[in-house]
Design a protein around this motif. Structure first.
Motif, PDB file in Angstrom:
ATOM      1  N   ILE A   1      78.084  27.822  14.223  1.00  0.00           N
ATOM      2  CA  ILE A   1      77.306  28.771  14.500  1.00  0.00           C
ATOM      3  C   ILE A   1      77.050  28.612  16.214  1.00  0.00           C
ATOM      4  O   ILE A   1      76.558  27.680  16.668  1.00  0.00           O
ATOM      5  N   CYS A   2      77.786  29.459  16.894  1.00  0.00           N
ATOM      6  CA  CYS A   2      77.793  29.573  18.312  1.00  0.00           C
ATOM      7  C   CYS A   2      76.756  30.556  18.759  1.00  0.00           C
ATOM      8  O   CYS A   2      77.030  31.611  18.330  1.00  0.00           O
ATOM      9  N   VAL A   3      75.984  29.909  19.605  1.00  0.00           N
ATOM     10  CA  VAL A   3      74.658  31.060  20.023  1.00  0.00           C
ATOM     11  C   VAL A   3      75.284  31.250  21.477  1.00  0.00           C
ATOM     12  O   VAL A   3      74.898  30.248  22.239  1.00  0.00           O
ATOM     13  N   ASP A   4      75.417  32.553  21.794  1.00  0.00           N
ATOM     14  CA  ASP A   4      75.682  32.731  23.124  1.00  0.00           C
ATOM     15  C   ASP A   4      74.390  33.216  23.755  1.00  0.00           C
ATOM     16  O   ASP A   4      73.821  34.097  23.435  1.00  0.00           O
ATOM     17  N   ASP A   5      73.990  32.385  24.621  1.00  0.00           N
ATOM     18  CA  ASP A   5      72.710  32.484  25.408  1.00  0.00           C
ATOM     19  C   ASP A   5      72.662  33.335  26.656  1.00  0.00           C
ATOM     20  O   ASP A   5      72.497  32.854  27.781  1.00  0.00           O
ATOM     21  N   GLY A   6      73.112  34.594  26.421  1.00  0.00           N
ATOM     22  CA  GLY A   6      73.327  35.354  27.449  1.00  0.00           C
ATOM     23  C   GLY A   6      74.402  35.192  28.530  1.00  0.00           C
ATOM     24  O   GLY A   6      74.253  35.571  29.655  1.00  0.00           O
ATOM     25  N   SER A   7      75.423  34.688  28.071  1.00  0.00           N
ATOM     26  CA  SER A   7      76.432  34.349  29.132  1.00  0.00           C
ATOM     27  C   SER A   7      76.977  35.895  29.937  1.00  0.00           C
ATOM     28  O   SER A   7      76.929  36.784  29.257  1.00  0.00           O
ATOM     29  N   VAL A   8      77.397  35.817  31.061  1.00  0.00           N
ATOM     30  CA  VAL A   8      78.030  36.661  31.733  1.00  0.00           C
ATOM     31  C   VAL A   8      79.430  36.709  32.186  1.00  0.00           C
ATOM     32  O   VAL A   8      80.094  37.339  32.924  1.00  0.00           O
ATOM     33  N   ASP A   9      80.030  35.510  31.501  1.00  0.00           N
ATOM     34  CA  ASP A   9      81.628  35.322  32.000  1.00  0.00           C
ATOM     35  C   ASP A   9      82.542  35.709  31.004  1.00  0.00           C
ATOM     36  O   ASP A   9      83.603  35.027  31.062  1.00  0.00           O
ATOM     37  N   GLY A  10      82.133  36.483  29.809  1.00  0.00           N
ATOM     38  CA  GLY A  10      83.102  36.519  28.680  1.00  0.00           C
ATOM     39  C   GLY A  10      83.129  35.922  27.647  1.00  0.00           C
ATOM     40  O   GLY A  10      83.881  35.835  26.706  1.00  0.00           O
TER      41      GLY A  10
END
Length: 172
Positions: A42-51
């Motif tokens: 489970i990868c949780v993307d914490d609001g990334s802005v880089d793709g």
């Protein structure tokens, strides 16, 4: 009725790790597959802005065991970790940072240590020979400060990367 619950969930918060998530997933899968084929990452993307979100979507397409949670904005590491834990369904759960500071290759050792009867197993940072005095001093001060602020005993260097240790929780 067949139990479809995974044996293991690996939860990794990520933030602006577009160039790193494929390697993270590859190393987790390579470390875990010899132990069990019933797992989820489970990868949780914490609001990334880089793709990062797009890179994670591609990883999920290629391997549905890699699950993705995308947060609407950056909430911070601990909140992202909590979101991942809320969605983890494995019998065992391993948490790690998404920047590969925690080597996925230790996961089988963590599982083996847990099988000896401990409820909690963690790792401890073992500094490399080239680690400078400034890094050691600031790390030591950080853990002293946290221990002073908290009533929870915290092991100096805990949860980082090199040596696998049984936790202090009583075996059940």
């Amino acid at each position: 009725m067949v139990d479809r619950r995974p044996d293991l969930s690996v939860v990794a918060p990520v933030y602006n790790e577009a160039g790193n998530v494929a390697e993270l997933a590859r190393r987790i899968v390579a470390a875990v597959e010899p132990v069990t084929t019933r797992f989820e990452v489970i990868c949780v993307d914490d609001g990334s802005v880089d793709g990062t979100a797009e890179a994670l979507a591609e990883l999920h397409k290629a391997d549905p065991r890699i699950r993705v949670i995308s947060l609407s904005r950056n909430f911070g590491h601990q909140q992202a970790l909590t979101a991942g834990l809320d969605h983890a369904s494995g019998e065992l759960i391993v948490t790690m940072d998404g920047d590969l500071q925690h080597p996925p290759e230790l996961i089988p050792r963590l599982i083996e240590a847990q099988k000896t009867g401990f409820d909690i197993v963690n790792t401890e940072r073992v500094y490399a020979a080239g680690t400078g005095p400034f890094k050691r001093a600031t790390s030591s001060l950080f853990y002293r400060w946290i221990k002073w602020l908290s009533r929870t005993p915290i092991q100096t260097g805990g949860r980082s990367s090199r040596r696998c240790l049984p936790g202090r929780a009583a075996a059940t």
